[in-house]
Design a protein around this motif. Structure first.
Motif, mmCIF file in Angstrom:
data_model
loop_
_atom_site.group_PDB
_atom_site.id
_atom_site.type_symbol
_atom_site.label_atom_id
_atom_site.label_comp_id
_atom_site.label_asym_id
_atom_site.label_seq_id
_atom_site.Cartn_x
_atom_site.Cartn_y
_atom_site.Cartn_z
ATOM 1 N N ARG A 1 -69.816 23.866 -30.846
ATOM 2 C CA ARG A 1 -68.571 23.941 -31.526
ATOM 3 C C ARG A 1 -67.914 25.276 -31.767
ATOM 4 O O ARG A 1 -66.676 25.172 -32.023
ATOM 5 C CB ARG A 1 -68.841 23.187 -32.817
ATOM 6 C CG ARG A 1 -69.404 21.570 -32.570
ATOM 7 C CD ARG A 1 -69.747 20.771 -33.942
ATOM 8 N NE ARG A 1 -70.160 19.569 -33.627
ATOM 9 C CZ ARG A 1 -70.999 18.997 -34.364
ATOM 10 N NH1 ARG A 1 -71.461 19.409 -35.434
ATOM 11 N NH2 ARG A 1 -71.170 17.830 -33.814
ATOM 12 N N SER B 1 -60.169 18.334 -31.468
ATOM 13 C CA SER B 1 -59.807 18.113 -32.888
ATOM 14 C C SER B 1 -60.922 17.614 -33.767
ATOM 15 O O SER B 1 -61.230 18.099 -34.665
ATOM 16 C CB SER B 1 -58.429 17.142 -33.044
ATOM 17 O OG SER B 1 -57.320 17.709 -32.489
ATOM 18 N N GLN B 2 -61.435 16.751 -32.922
ATOM 19 C CA GLN B 2 -62.674 16.138 -33.887
ATOM 20 C C GLN B 2 -63.965 17.108 -33.764
ATOM 21 O O GLN B 2 -64.525 17.326 -34.779
ATOM 22 C CB GLN B 2 -63.383 14.877 -33.045
ATOM 23 C CG GLN B 2 -62.552 13.683 -33.231
ATOM 24 C CD GLN B 2 -62.891 12.407 -32.322
ATOM 25 O OE1 GLN B 2 -63.898 12.367 -31.783
ATOM 26 N NE2 GLN B 2 -61.904 11.491 -32.155
ATOM 27 N N ARG C 1 -62.958 19.449 -36.752
ATOM 28 C CA ARG C 1 -63.156 18.979 -37.979
ATOM 29 C C ARG C 1 -64.809 18.638 -38.267
ATOM 30 O O ARG C 1 -65.181 18.958 -39.617
ATOM 31 C CB ARG C 1 -62.516 17.641 -37.971
ATOM 32 C CG ARG C 1 -61.095 17.577 -38.006
ATOM 33 C CD ARG C 1 -60.379 16.263 -38.276
ATOM 34 N NE ARG C 1 -58.981 16.292 -38.066
ATOM 35 C CZ ARG C 1 -58.375 16.737 -39.301
ATOM 36 N NH1 ARG C 1 -58.330 17.123 -40.356
ATOM 37 N NH2 ARG C 1 -56.963 16.506 -38.866
ATOM 38 N N ARG C 2 -65.677 18.628 -37.275
ATOM 39 C CA ARG C 2 -66.978 18.714 -37.532
ATOM 40 C C ARG C 2 -67.366 20.105 -38.284
ATOM 41 O O ARG C 2 -68.400 20.070 -39.048
ATOM 42 C CB ARG C 2 -67.738 18.078 -36.261
ATOM 43 C CG ARG C 2 -67.463 16.457 -36.093
ATOM 44 C CD ARG C 2 -68.496 15.822 -35.226
ATOM 45 N NE ARG C 2 -68.347 14.639 -34.627
ATOM 46 C CZ ARG C 2 -67.650 14.022 -33.788
ATOM 47 N NH1 ARG C 2 -67.523 15.154 -32.978
ATOM 48 N NH2 ARG C 2 -67.495 12.971 -33.528
ATOM 49 N N GLU D 1 -65.665 22.141 -39.543
ATOM 50 C CA GLU D 1 -65.245 22.539 -40.646
ATOM 51 C C GLU D 1 -66.107 21.671 -41.892
ATOM 52 O O GLU D 1 -66.531 22.178 -42.901
ATOM 53 C CB GLU D 1 -63.889 21.912 -41.061
ATOM 54 C CG GLU D 1 -62.730 22.693 -40.381
ATOM 55 C CD GLU D 1 -61.229 22.129 -40.379
ATOM 56 O OE1 GLU D 1 -60.412 23.148 -40.559
ATOM 57 O OE2 GLU D 1 -61.272 21.117 -40.114
ATOM 58 N N GLN D 2 -66.681 20.771 -41.514
ATOM 59 C CA GLN D 2 -67.722 19.958 -42.245
ATOM 60 C C GLN D 2 -68.848 20.603 -42.329
ATOM 61 O O GLN D 2 -69.472 20.817 -43.639
ATOM 62 C CB GLN D 2 -67.800 18.621 -42.065
ATOM 63 C CG GLN D 2 -66.539 17.752 -42.033
ATOM 64 C CD GLN D 2 -66.761 16.269 -41.160
ATOM 65 O OE1 GLN D 2 -67.764 15.971 -40.782
ATOM 66 N NE2 GLN D 2 -65.723 15.480 -41.313
ATOM 67 N N PRO E 1 -61.814 25.530 -44.298
ATOM 68 C CA PRO E 1 -61.117 25.022 -43.267
ATOM 69 C C PRO E 1 -60.879 26.300 -42.392
ATOM 70 O O PRO E 1 -60.863 27.149 -42.546
ATOM 71 C CB PRO E 1 -59.508 25.175 -44.198
ATOM 72 C CG PRO E 1 -59.738 26.032 -45.245
ATOM 73 C CD PRO E 1 -61.193 26.031 -45.474
ATOM 74 N N ARG F 1 -53.230 23.504 -40.669
ATOM 75 C CA ARG F 1 -52.395 22.422 -40.126
ATOM 76 C C ARG F 1 -50.925 22.134 -40.568
ATOM 77 O O ARG F 1 -50.646 21.092 -40.549
ATOM 78 C CB ARG F 1 -53.288 21.007 -40.141
ATOM 79 C CG ARG F 1 -54.595 21.260 -39.221
ATOM 80 C CD ARG F 1 -55.592 20.033 -39.139
ATOM 81 N NE ARG F 1 -56.629 20.028 -38.854
ATOM 82 C CZ ARG F 1 -57.672 20.713 -38.941
ATOM 83 N NH1 ARG F 1 -57.905 21.093 -40.313
ATOM 84 N NH2 ARG F 1 -58.832 20.547 -38.191
#
Length: 321
Positions: free
Chosen positions: A7, A35-36, A39-40, A42-43, A48, A52
């Protein structure tokens, strides 16, 4: 903090390419997949990584820092890949024979060949226009080193054991009707009543038309007209002769064609087939051609995207199949 290094490489690509869509083309995946992945990440990190706000997708300070780590990982992976090839530091020189069907020759291959002459002065690229059947035969016989063709995803050719295959790009099909018709047909019933411009049997456009016909219930009858190449399609469209199914990049550039919001099953592909060495790798001249082809394919996709001509982002592939 448990972070998936893959990632980080994706995040590095977002920074390198300048955005989600451009990174997706570079990685050969969909923008939603990029995008996914972000986001993963970021989790996983709890911070962040993309700003966005107001539709932007710029990396935050934390995103830039992690992207730098991803860049180093990408460099290490690239170095490992180079060590696994049998090209090594070999000088790129000598002849390399490239065959191409007309559609790819005009959009990608002529441009690639010209730039190879400048990039590798000791390389002697020889370009040959060919048909797909003749080109596949010449590749098997060793008369070609690289062959560029187009095809349908569901009917992709199977390379011989001594040949490799690379998917350069993949895109959707579109349905279009001549603008001279005025109001376009509304729905399957009206499309079933109009004449169609068909394609040679076994071609990508023919497979796509057949799937569309089955999907929306077009009558089981021969198409009114037959066009082998894009210039013939363009002439028939200008004359208002019929509706047609085309790859997105071609449909968007066909003058006088009104595109319909009608999905067509399947995907159109641009393929590179190439001869392998006795050890199963690629020679230095062939590797140079494949590398430059991937770069030019991405350049063309970027140009079309910036011009706003495409309905969806093209997927440019860099992986071997």
């Amino acid at each position: 903090m448990d972070v998936d290094p893959r990632r980080l490489v994706v995040l590095h690509t977002v920074r390198q390419a300048g955005g989600i869509a451009a990174a997706a083309r570079l990685l050969g995946v969909s923008p939603s997949a990029v995008s996914q992945t972000v986001r993963r990440l970021e989790q996983e990190t709890g911070v962040p990584l993309l700003d966005r706000a107001e539709g932007r997708a710029e990396l935050t300070r934390a995103g830039l820092a992690l992207a730098a780590h991803g860049g180093r990982i990408a460099d290490e992976l690239a170095a490992a890949a180079r060590e696994l090839t049998d090209t090594g530091p070999e000088r790129v020189e000598g002849p390399v024979v490239i065959g191409s069907v007309l559609a790819v020759l005009t959009t990608l291959v002529a441009r690639t060949t010209a730039s190879l002459v400048e990039r590798c002065p000791d390389l002697w690229p020889q370009l040959r226009e060919t048909s797909a059947p003749d080109g596949l035969r010449a590749l098997r016989q060793g008369a070609l080193d690289v062959l560029l063709i187009t095809g349908d995803q569901e009917h992709r050719p199977v390379p011989q054991p001594d040949c490799g295959l690379r998917i350069l790009a993949r895109e959707h099909y579109r349905v279009g009707v001549p603008g001279a018709w005025g109001d376009p047909p509304a729905g399957a019933a009206e499309l079933a009543a109009v004449p169609w411009i068909g394609a040679p049997e076994g071609s990508a456009r023919a497979w796509a038309h057949a799937r569309l016909a089955a999907e929306i219930g077009l009558p089981d009858r021969p198409t009114a007209h037959l066009a082998t190449n894009w210039s013939a399609v363009a002439a028939m469209v200008r004359a208002g002769l019929g509706a047609v199914v085309l790859p997105d990049s071609v449909a968007s550039r066909t003058p006088g064609l009104t595109l319909l919001p009608l999905p067509v099953p399947g995907m159109f592909e641009t393929l590179a087939l190439y001869r392998l060495t006795a050890r199963g790798g690629t020679s230095a001249p062939t590797a140079a051609v494949l590398t430059r082809l991937a770069e030019v394919t991405l350049e063309v996709a970027e140009e079309l995207s910036r011009a706003g001509l495409l309905e969806s982002e093209p997927v440019v592939r860099k992986t071997l199949v």
